[in-house]
Design a protein around this motif. Structure first.
Motif, PDB file in Angstrom:
ATOM      1  N   UNK A 173      56.967  44.952  34.671  1.00 32.25           N
ATOM      2  CA  UNK A 173      55.632  45.281  35.113  1.00 32.25           C
ATOM      3  C   UNK A 173      55.189  44.148  36.378  1.00 32.25           C
ATOM      4  N   UNK A 174      54.717  44.744  37.788  1.00 32.92           N
ATOM      5  CA  UNK A 174      54.450  43.792  38.702  1.00 32.92           C
ATOM      6  C   UNK A 174      53.467  42.726  38.282  1.00 32.92           C
ATOM      7  N   UNK A 175      53.617  41.544  38.892  1.00 35.96           N
ATOM      8  CA  UNK A 175      52.685  40.400  38.642  1.00 35.96           C
ATOM      9  C   UNK A 175      51.324  40.585  38.820  1.00 35.96           C
ATOM     10  N   UNK A 176      51.264  41.223  39.877  1.00 29.49           N
ATOM     11  CA  UNK A 176      49.643  41.865  40.528  1.00 29.49           C
ATOM     12  C   UNK A 176      49.062  42.705  39.342  1.00 29.49           C
ATOM     13  N   UNK A 177      49.982  43.634  38.657  1.00 29.36           N
ATOM     14  CA  UNK A 177      48.928  44.281  37.778  1.00 29.36           C
ATOM     15  C   UNK A 177      48.811  43.359  36.585  1.00 29.36           C
ATOM     16  N   UNK A 178      49.787  42.671  36.316  1.00 28.01           N
ATOM     17  CA  UNK A 178      49.392  41.747  35.093  1.00 28.01           C
ATOM     18  C   UNK A 178      48.134  40.869  35.442  1.00 28.01           C
ATOM     19  N   UNK A 179      48.103  40.464  36.663  1.00 28.17           N
ATOM     20  CA  UNK A 179      46.746  39.574  37.147  1.00 28.17           C
ATOM     21  C   UNK A 179      45.624  40.496  36.943  1.00 28.17           C
ATOM     22  N   UNK A 180      45.555  41.601  37.386  1.00 25.78           N
ATOM     23  CA  UNK A 180      44.595  42.686  37.397  1.00 25.78           C
ATOM     24  C   UNK A 180      44.054  43.043  35.667  1.00 25.78           C
ATOM     25  N   UNK A 181      45.218  42.960  34.745  1.00 25.43           N
ATOM     26  CA  UNK A 181      44.985  43.243  33.458  1.00 25.43           C
ATOM     27  C   UNK A 181      44.316  42.225  32.721  1.00 25.43           C
ATOM     28  N   UNK A 182      44.533  40.905  33.320  1.00 25.06           N
ATOM     29  CA  UNK A 182      43.881  39.801  32.849  1.00 25.06           C
ATOM     30  C   UNK A 182      42.542  39.566  33.198  1.00 25.06           C
ATOM     31  N   UNK A 183      42.125  40.352  34.174  1.00 25.63           N
ATOM     32  CA  UNK A 183      40.646  39.881  34.767  1.00 25.63           C
ATOM     33  C   UNK A 183      40.589  39.538  36.167  1.00 25.63           C
ATOM     34  N   UNK A 184      41.663  39.108  36.856  1.00 25.92           N
ATOM     35  CA  UNK A 184      41.554  38.557  38.219  1.00 25.92           C
ATOM     36  C   UNK A 184      41.566  39.682  39.026  1.00 25.92           C
ATOM     37  N   UNK A 185      40.604  39.229  40.090  1.00 23.85           N
ATOM     38  CA  UNK A 185      40.423  40.450  41.041  1.00 23.85           C
ATOM     39  C   UNK A 185      41.588  40.586  42.189  1.00 23.85           C
ATOM     40  N   UNK A 186      42.578  39.601  42.351  1.00 22.58           N
ATOM     41  CA  UNK A 186      43.602  39.769  43.293  1.00 22.58           C
ATOM     42  C   UNK A 186      44.581  38.454  42.920  1.00 22.58           C
TER      43      UNK A 186
END
Length: 337
Positions: free
Chosen positions: A297-310
Motif C-alpha cells: 500500500x503506498x505511503x500516500x494512501x496510508x497518510x490519507x487513511x490516517x487523516x493527513x491531507x497530503x
C-alpha cells in the motif's frame, strides 16, 4: 424493594418545592410590598383616603428594593454589602421626607428631592449592571439566557415607565394613560420578580463556600470528558477525518468548545488540539506501516487513511514524532518479514 424506595423518593422530591436563599426571599418580600403599595396608590387614587400617605411611603423605595433583589439573585453572597443597604436607606428616607415634608423650607425640600432623584437613578442603573456580575464563559447557557432575558425585560418595563411620566400640559386622557402604563409595568415587574425567584430556586448559584466543591465537580467533569474524547479517538477513529477541528469534536460531544480545549490541555496533557490529533494519526500510521499485509500500500494512501491531507505534512509530523521517515520506518519493520 428498590423500585418502591425509588418511587417513594421521587414522589417525595416532587412534593417538596426547592426554596430560594433567604436573602432572595427577604428582598422579594420588600420589593413585592413596595410595588404593591405603588399599584394600589395608582388604582385607588383619591379613594385611598387615610391610606394615601402609608401607600405613598410604602412605594417610595421600590427601585431601591428591586436593586437589592436583583443583587441577591445574581450575587451568591449570603448577606448584602453594607454600602448597598446605606444607599437604599437614603433613597427610602428622602422619599419619606418628600411625602411628609410639605412644611419644609423650599431650599431644603428641593435638596432632599434632588438627593432622592439621584439615589433612585443610581440604583436603577445599577440594576442593569448586576446580571452581568460574574458573567463569563463558565456560566451555563441556561444561566446566560436567564440573565439576558432579565435585563431585557427589566429594561423594557423601566423604559416604558419613564416614557409614561406625566408631561407638563398633558391632558386628563394623557395622564390617565400614563398612570395605566405605570401600573401595568409595576404589575409585570411583580411577575418578573416571581419568575426570577422560581428560576433561582431551581438553578442556585455556587456561593463562596462552594468553590472547593465546584473545583472538585469540574475535575470530575473533565475526567469524564477525557474518557469520552479518548473513546472517540480510539474506537471511532475520528482523527481519520482530514478536516477535523476542535469545534467539530465539541459538537460531537455536545460540549462547549472551551471545555473541550481545557480538557485536552489539562486532563489529557497535550499542548493543543492539533498535537492530540496528530499523535493518534501517527500511532495509526505506525501500525499500518509495520503491517506485512499492507506492504504494497503506498505511503500516500496510508497518510490519507490516517487523516493527513497530503504527504508533506505527514512526513514532517511522522519524523517529528518517531524520529525517522515513514519509508525508513516501514523498511526497518518489514525487513525480516
Amino acid at each position: 424493594m428498590d423500585l418502591t424506595l425509588t418511587s417513594l423518593t421521587a414522589d417525595t422530591a416532587a412534593d417538596i418545592a426547592p426554596k430560594p436563599p433567604g436573602r432572595i426571599r427577604a428582598h422579594w418580600a420588600l420589593t413585592t410590598g413596595a410595588l404593591a403599595c405603588f399599584i394600589l396608590s395608582q388604582l385607588l387614587g383619591a379613594r385611598a383616603g387615610v391610606w394615601t400617605t402609608p401607600l405613598a411611603i410604602g412605594g417610595v423605595a421600590g427601585c431601591g428594593f428591586s436593586w437589592l433583589f436583583t443583587r441577591a439573585v445574581f450575587d451568591p453572597a449570603p448577606r448584602d454589602a453594607r454600602w448597598s443597604r446605606i444607599v437604599v436607606l437614603v433613597v427610602f428616607l428622602t422619599g419619606v421626607v418628600m411625602v411628609l415634608g410639605d412644611g419644609l423650607a423650599a431650599p431644603i425640600l428641593r435638596m432632599i428631592q434632588n438627593t432622592h432623584a439621584l439615589g433612585s437613578s443610581t440604583v436603577l442603573m445599577l440594576t442593569f449592571v448586576e446580571p452581568f456580575s460574574g458573567y463569563g464563559r463558565d456560566l451555563s447557557s441556561t444561566e446566560k439566557r436567564f440573565r439576558i432575558a432579565y435585563v431585557a425585560l427589566y429594561g423594557a418595563l423601566m423604559g416604558s415607565s419613564v416614557l409614561a411620566v406625566n408631561q407638563p400640559g398633558a391632558g386628563s386622557a394623557d395622564r390617565e394613560l400614563a398612570e395605566l402604563v405605570k401600573t401595568t409595568c409595576a404589575s409585570l415587574a411583580l411577575l418578573l420578580c416571581g419568575a426570577a425567584v422560581w428560576f433561582r430556586a431551581r438553578h442556585p448559584l455556587a456561593g463562596p463556600g462552594g468553590r472547593r466543591a465546584s473545583r472538585t465537580s469540574q475535575a470530575a467533569e473533565d475526567a469524564d470528558l477525557a474518557r469520552r474524547i479518548t473513546w472517540l479517538l480510539r474506537e471511532e477513529q475520528i482523527h481519520a477525518s482530514p478536516n477535523l477541528k476542535v469545534a467539530d469534536l465539541a459538537r460531537r460531544l455536545g460540549e462547549p468548545e472551551y471545555k473541550v480545549t481545557r480538557c485536552i490541555t489539562a486532563s489529557l496533557g497535550f499542548a493543543n488540539f492539533n498535537q492530540m490529533v496528530n499523535t493518534h494519526r501517527i500511532a495509526r500510521a505506525r501500525q499500518m506501516l509495520a503491517d506485512p499485509a499492507l506492504r504494497s500500500r503506498p505511503i500516500l494512501l496510508i497518510a490519507l487513511d490516517c487523516g493527513f491531507g497530503s504527504i508533506g505534512p505527514f512526513n514532517r509530523a511522522f519524523k517529528a514524532g518517531v524520529g525517522v521517515t515513514p519509508r525508513a520506518f516501514r523498511g526497518a519493520n518489514l525487513r525480516d518479514s
